[in-house]
Design a protein around this motif. Structure first.
Motif, short mmCIF file in Angstrom:
data_model
loop_
_atom_site.label_atom_id
_atom_site.label_comp_id
_atom_site.label_asym_id
_atom_site.label_seq_id
_atom_site.Cartn_x
_atom_site.Cartn_y
_atom_site.Cartn_z
N ASP A 5 77.86 87.22 86.24
CA ASP A 5 79.17 86.35 85.11
C ASP A 5 79.13 87.28 83.94
O ASP A 5 80.09 87.50 83.17
N ALA A 6 77.55 87.39 83.64
CA ALA A 6 77.51 88.20 82.36
C ALA A 6 77.96 89.47 82.28
O ALA A 6 78.55 89.92 81.12
N PHE A 7 78.16 90.16 83.47
CA PHE A 7 78.91 91.74 83.58
C PHE A 7 80.39 91.78 83.91
O PHE A 7 80.70 92.66 84.12
N GLU A 8 80.99 90.61 83.84
CA GLU A 8 81.97 90.48 84.75
C GLU A 8 82.92 91.32 83.63
O GLU A 8 82.98 91.08 82.40
N GLY A 9 83.88 92.00 84.02
CA GLY A 9 84.92 93.07 83.31
C GLY A 9 83.92 94.45 82.69
O GLY A 9 84.59 95.14 81.99
N LYS A 10 82.70 94.56 82.90
CA LYS A 10 81.93 95.60 82.54
C LYS A 10 81.70 96.46 83.54
O LYS A 10 82.16 97.77 83.63
N PHE A 11 80.85 95.97 84.74
CA PHE A 11 80.60 96.80 85.61
C PHE A 11 80.12 95.80 86.77
O PHE A 11 79.61 94.71 86.34
N PHE A 63 67.85 109.69 79.29
CA PHE A 63 68.81 109.06 80.37
C PHE A 63 70.35 109.06 79.77
O PHE A 63 71.46 109.12 80.36
N GLU A 64 70.43 108.59 78.55
CA GLU A 64 71.81 108.59 77.95
C GLU A 64 72.70 109.81 77.68
O GLU A 64 73.63 110.12 77.99
N LYS A 65 71.68 111.05 77.34
CA LYS A 65 72.66 112.44 77.69
C LYS A 65 72.92 112.69 78.99
O LYS A 65 74.13 113.39 79.06
N SER A 66 72.55 112.17 80.20
CA SER A 66 73.06 112.42 81.32
C SER A 66 74.19 111.56 81.46
O SER A 66 75.16 112.20 82.11
N ILE A 67 74.21 110.32 81.18
CA ILE A 67 75.24 109.46 81.48
C ILE A 67 76.45 110.16 80.60
O ILE A 67 77.62 110.41 81.25
N LEU A 68 76.37 110.39 79.50
CA LEU A 68 77.58 111.42 78.82
C LEU A 68 77.71 112.76 79.45
O LEU A 68 79.11 112.74 79.58
N PHE A 118 67.26 99.48 78.68
CA PHE A 118 67.98 100.07 79.47
C PHE A 118 69.49 99.35 79.79
O PHE A 118 70.56 99.92 79.92
N PHE A 119 69.45 98.02 79.80
CA PHE A 119 70.45 97.48 79.92
C PHE A 119 71.33 97.39 78.56
O PHE A 119 72.79 97.58 78.85
N LYS A 120 70.82 97.57 77.57
CA LYS A 120 71.67 97.79 76.29
C LYS A 120 72.24 99.23 76.50
O LYS A 120 73.42 99.03 76.13
N LEU A 121 71.53 100.10 76.83
CA LEU A 121 72.28 101.51 77.08
C LEU A 121 73.33 101.44 78.27
O LEU A 121 74.49 102.16 77.91
N PHE A 122 73.26 100.77 79.16
CA PHE A 122 74.50 100.61 80.24
C PHE A 122 75.52 99.83 79.62
O PHE A 122 76.56 100.22 79.80
N LEU A 123 75.24 98.83 78.51
CA LEU A 123 76.44 98.00 78.10
C LEU A 123 77.07 98.85 77.01
O LEU A 123 78.22 98.76 76.83
N ASP A 124 76.19 99.54 76.22
CA ASP A 124 76.90 100.48 75.39
C ASP A 124 77.96 101.52 75.81
O ASP A 124 78.87 101.80 75.22
N HIS A 125 77.56 101.66 77.11
CA HIS A 125 78.44 102.86 77.87
C HIS A 125 79.13 102.32 78.76
O HIS A 125 79.70 102.82 79.85
N ASP A 148 82.01 101.50 79.67
CA ASP A 148 83.22 102.25 79.83
C ASP A 148 83.39 103.34 80.74
O ASP A 148 84.14 103.98 81.00
N LYS A 149 82.03 103.83 80.94
CA LYS A 149 81.66 104.99 81.69
C LYS A 149 81.08 104.65 82.84
O LYS A 149 80.93 105.47 84.01
N ILE A 150 80.37 103.31 83.09
CA ILE A 150 79.46 103.19 84.08
C ILE A 150 80.46 102.07 85.01
O ILE A 150 80.98 101.13 84.56
#
Length: 382
Positions: free
Chosen positions: A39-45, A254-259, A321-328, A330-332
């Protein structure tokens, strides 16, 4: 002053409204607190979990209810690997893989296939002839084609995405000297994706690897993907295995690799996520399954549970880590835990057998860890 019945009624109305508003807020707050991960991540990933043969063969166990409540994507931990499906050439055994697919279809899960080509858990016959010598490039490519097209073709339209190749790049960015590479060179990567696409043109196709925050591996994967793209090969996503520890890798790396991966025009997935709290025999060991370190008591310090200080570190690290995933987000496209509860985790036996680790979001008794509600609350802010 004596109040009339009418004046008492006028006073009661706002009081009732206030009470109703307060009750409504309490209900909403309670509902929000009860939100599940999916529910929390619905619409995100998508939020996923890996299923072992134990899960697949015992759907009634409590952890499977956790799966249905909190997750909306599944991946097979082992039962779809070539060594499990085709032990001998031409003899395909889909019993366990079929059960995995049925669980996914019955519960409307997003299904991921793992993995078509991997140097580990591949049957020996794949690379040798009757006399034990390496086969020719033509023979190996034909065996790859038969295996991939048979497996992908069987589940065409059911599996949404495939980990086509797993762990082919080393930490320094060079190619792993696997039998696939020794016999076919870099072409084995192109051929694997080509065969998978031919078998199911609608399925998404991924490359998956560990230690992806490592700069050398990051650059190696970027170069490999660019070569595939230059050759017109379909590759839809990169899976960053999330086998992390309390201190490594850094969030920044980790963020550098996501980008970097997102800049290639492909989706990024966080795969095989688990957070080990145990001492590592050496820093950032990655996830090389062949590694085996002798047991030492000092490497297994939490057999009776985690101290509060370590639990706090664990919670803060997962939230970061989940803050990082949520920040991105749109890419994940997907974040997948490697198991459902701590008892499922391979980290209890790797790289040191017989340890007690606590790397997942649910305890061995299937209760959610305290950080789960914090993650849900964090997601509500996005």
């Amino acid at each position: 002053m004596k109040m009339t019945i009418w004046s008492k009624f006028i006073v009661a109305i706002p009081l009732a409204v206030i009470l109703l508003i307060g009750l409504s807020c309490m209900v909403k707050t309670e509902k929000r607190a009860d939100n599940t991960l999916k529910d929390a991540f619905e619409g995100k990933f998508y939020i996923g979990a890996a299923l072992s043969a134990n899960h697949i063969n015992d759907e009634g166990q409590a952890s499977m209810q956790v799966l249905k409540n909190h997750f909306n994507s599944i991946v097979a931990e082992n039962v779809m690997k070539s060594g499990m499906i085709q032990v001998r050439e031409g003899e395909f055994n889909f019993d366990q893989a079929d059960k995995f697919i049925e669980i996914g279809k019955k519960n409307d899960f997003h299904i991921v296939g793992h993995t078509l080509i991997w140097h580990s858990q591949a049957p020996r016959w794949f690379f040798t002839d009757d006399e034990g010598n390496d086969v020719s490039p033509e023979v190996l490519s034909k065996r790859m084609e038969t295996h991939i097209k048979t497996v992908v073709g069987r589940y065409k339209g059911q599996v949404k995405g495939w980990d086509v190749v797993n762990e082919a790049i080393l930490d320094d960015g060079s190619w792993r000297q696997s039998k696939f590479y020794e016999i076919l060179g870099e072409d084995f990567m192109k051929l694997a994706f080509q065969y998978a696409h031919e078998a199911d043109p609608e399925a998404e196709l991924y490359y998956n690897d560990y230690s992806m925050a490592n700069p050398g591996k990051r650059n190696g994967v970027v170069n490999m993907v660019k070569k595939l793209q230059d050759q017109g090969v379909k590759i839809d996503g990169i899976g960053m295995q999330g086998h992390v520890g309390l201190e490594y890798p850094t969030i920044e790396a980790f963020e550098k690799s996501i980008l970097a991966f997102s800049d290639l025009g492909v989706t990024v997935m966080i795969t095989e996520l688990d957070l080990s709290v145990l001492p590592s025999p050496k820093r950032d060991m990655g996830a090389e399954v062949s590694t085996n370190v002798a047991y030492q008591k000092s490497l297994n310090p939490y057999t009776e549970g985690l101290p509060d200080s370590v639990q706090n570190q664990f919670d803060e690290r997962y939230l970061a880590f989940f803050k990082l995933f949520l920040d991105h987000h749109d890419k994940i496209s997907r974040v997948t835990l490697w198991g459902i509860n701590d008892g499922d985790s391979w980290k209890n036996g790797w790289p040191v057998r017989g340890r007690t680790d606590y790397p997942l979001l649910f305890n061995r008794d299937n209760t959610p860890k305290s950080v789960v509600k914090d993650i849900v609350q964090l997601a509500s802010q996005y």
